[in-house]
Design an enzyme around this catalytic site. Structure first.
Site, PDB file in Angstrom:
ATOM      1  N   SER A 149       0.844  -1.210   0.117  1.00 59.94           N
ATOM      2  CA  SER A 149       0.034   0.005   0.037  1.00 59.94           C
ATOM      3  C   SER A 149       0.927   1.163   0.012  1.00 59.94           C
ATOM      4  CB  SER A 149      -1.012   0.030   1.129  1.00 59.94           C
ATOM      5  OG  SER A 149      -0.182  -0.114   2.285  1.00 59.94           O
ATOM      6  N   GLY A 151       2.442   2.749  -2.128  1.00 59.74           N
ATOM      7  CA  GLY A 151       3.587   2.797  -3.009  1.00 59.74           C
ATOM      8  C   GLY A 151       4.793   2.071  -2.403  1.00 59.74           C
ATOM      9  N   GLU A 257      -8.405   2.889 -10.958  1.00 63.28           N
ATOM     10  CA  GLU A 257      -7.487   3.707 -11.625  1.00 63.28           C
ATOM     11  C   GLU A 257      -7.149   3.298 -13.087  1.00 63.28           C
ATOM     12  OE1 GLU A 257      -3.891   4.420  -9.076  1.00 63.28           O
ATOM     13  OE2 GLU A 257      -4.517   3.081  -7.707  1.00 63.28           O
ATOM     14  N   GLU A 270      -5.095  -0.246 -11.850  1.00 62.10           N
ATOM     15  CA  GLU A 270      -5.483  -1.003 -10.585  1.00 62.10           C
ATOM     16  C   GLU A 270      -6.882  -0.807 -10.021  1.00 62.10           C
ATOM     17  OE1 GLU A 270      -1.014  -1.461  -8.507  1.00 62.10           O
ATOM     18  OE2 GLU A 270      -2.147   0.162  -7.739  1.00 62.10           O
ATOM     19  N   ASP A 277      -7.140   7.188  -1.856  1.00 59.99           N
ATOM     20  CA  ASP A 277      -6.648   8.109  -1.403  1.00 59.99           C
ATOM     21  C   ASP A 277      -6.785   9.369  -2.216  1.00 59.99           C
ATOM     22  OD1 ASP A 277      -4.906   7.101  -3.225  1.00 59.99           O
ATOM     23  OD2 ASP A 277      -3.382   6.832  -1.987  1.00 59.99           O
ATOM     24  N   THR A 278      -6.911   9.157  -3.741  1.00 59.30           N
ATOM     25  CA  THR A 278      -7.036  10.311  -4.314  1.00 59.30           C
ATOM     26  C   THR A 278      -8.478  11.023  -4.290  1.00 59.30           C
ATOM     27  OG1 THR A 278      -7.905   9.049  -6.173  1.00 59.30           O
ATOM     28  CG2 THR A 278      -5.138   9.382  -6.066  1.00 59.30           C
ATOM     29  N   ARG A 358       2.706  10.573   4.776  1.00 58.56           N
ATOM     30  CA  ARG A 358       1.651  11.692   4.673  1.00 58.56           C
ATOM     31  C   ARG A 358       0.851  11.929   6.007  1.00 58.56           C
ATOM     32  NH1 ARG A 358      -1.496   9.018   0.205  1.00 58.56           N
ATOM     33  NH2 ARG A 358      -2.518   7.708   1.613  1.00 58.56           N
TER      34      ARG A 358
END
Length: 397
Positions: A149, A151, A257, A270, A277-278, A358
């Site tokens: 997750s 990245g 995505e 994906e 999150d986006t 983040r």
């Protein structure tokens, strides 16, 4: 009132809990560490590894939830089928979670069974298998753990000399007990976007206006809505999202995505069976319902009369400038950002941090039709003022 067991208690789970609590539901938030963001707003909490199937079963027996909502990948997903057989609702479904928590399953479903256009790919468990696959794929290529997750473990490989490090990074970045990597061809895309897709128990599949986003190292750094795309390309994306979510079954929101190539081709990338999150950009009033409110309604089987774009908006991440065992000691500066109109800040409440983690998001919004480039620039500029870090800053660990 329903009792909801949330598996994973990060920032996305926190916003879902807030949506559930506003509607009077009872939520037990679970994670592998205490005081995770969603635990701070839930009714109860449980701390355990969800990869421990017996521990997961014990928590389910203890709380007897009506609904289980997974928020992370590292779950003993096969146990979810048992819970579903016992009459517990799993969101979107045990099948969906089992498929999408592992890149092998979802990629094979999309490419081989459903015939969706994806990047060319191979799997590898050993360095030798990996090097052989790289020769088939060619350079540059993209490497990811099968389960991860934010990245973690993802990298771009430009030549043969970078292969061993990329393989080791992917293995180290794996979540759970799946130790395998996927290597993909590099798509020379113009941009990436997320199509938030809502499947309902008693209604048609709905789509949010597409969200543009940019990632670094596989982790989201900014997103904006609406994302400009041709009607034909949007129809392609909606058709693919509808096809794959129908195959996976269940009700909830999905973050699907895509890549958009310079030639205008839409390529499936994906899928996540939960808020994305986006999609945090929707917290800035871009749509009439945020992705978390949409997920909650879909989970509960409540009506969704429609999804409408109400504002243009942009989000940019706030990154920690340092390793910090107690984030209460971080010096958050809200003054500069909040001097600007139509700006909001959301701090996630993570109890500790490492450089580049983040920690929050800045949201800026304007009128429908406003220049999203200007909103993006504003969000990134203001995000830097909060902790002094650029949203695109790269940290070496």
């Amino acid at each position: 009132m329903k009792k909801i067991l949330l598996l994973g208690s990060g920032e996305l789970g926190k916003e879902f809990v807030i949506a559930a609590k506003r509607a009077g539901q009872y939520v037990i938030a679970c994670d592998r560490y205490d005081n995770a963001p969603a635990m701070q707003v839930a009714d109860e909490r449980e701390v355990f590894s969800m990869l421990d199937g017996d521990a997961l079963e014990a928590v389910v027996k203890k709380h007897k939830p009506d609904i289980i909502v997974p928020e992370i990948e590292a779950i003993r997903t096969e146990r979810l089928f048992q819970f579903e057989e016992q009459g517990i609702q799993v969101t979107p479904s045990a099948r969906a979670v089992n498929f999408t928590m592992n890149r092998r399953a979802i990629r094979d479903l999309a490419s081989k069974e459903l015939g969706l256009r994806t990047a060319k790919y191979f799997y590898a468990k050993t360095l030798d298998e990996f090097k052989k696959a790289a020769q088939e794929i060619g350079f540059p290529c993209v490497v990811k753990p099968l389960m991860s997750s934010s990245g973690h473990g993802q990298s771009y490989v430009h030549n043969e000399g970078e292969l061993e490090k990329a393989f080791n990074d992917a293995m180290e970045g794996s979540r759970g007990d799946v130790k395998e990597v996927i290597i993909e061809e590099f798509i020379d895309f113009d941009s990436e976007f997320t199509l938030l897709t809502v499947t309902q128990k008693n209604g048609e599949t709905l789509f949010c206006p597409p969200i543009g986003h940019v990632q670094k190292g596989g982790d989201y750094r900014e997103s904006w809505q609406p994302y400009k795309i041709s009607d034909e390309a949007l129809k392609q994306a909606q058709k693919m999202a509808d096809k794959v979510t129908r195959a996976l079954t269940g009700a909830g929101i999905w973050g699907v995505e895509f890549f958009l190539t310079k030639q205008g081709e839409v390529i499936f990338s994906e899928l996540s069976p939960r808020p994305h999150d986006t999609g945090m950009v929707t917290l800035g009033h871009t749509t009439n319902l945020s992705e978390f409110e949409l997920h909650f309604r879909a989970v509960m089987g409540l009506p969704i009369a429609g999804i409408h774009l109400e504002h243009a908006g942009a989000s940019a991440v706030i990154l920690s400038p340092e390793d910090c065992a107690d984030t209460a000691k971080l010096n958050y500066n809200f003054d500069e950002a909040l001097k600007e109109d139509r700006t909001r800040i959301r701090i996630f409440g993570k109890p500790d941090a490492h450089k580049g983690r983040r920690m929050g998001v800045v949201l800026c919004y304007g009128e429908v039709g406003d220049d999203t480039t200007a909103l993006r620039d504003k969000a990134k500029r203001l995000a830097k003022t909060v902790l002094g870090t650029e949203p695109y800053e790269i940290f070496n660990h």
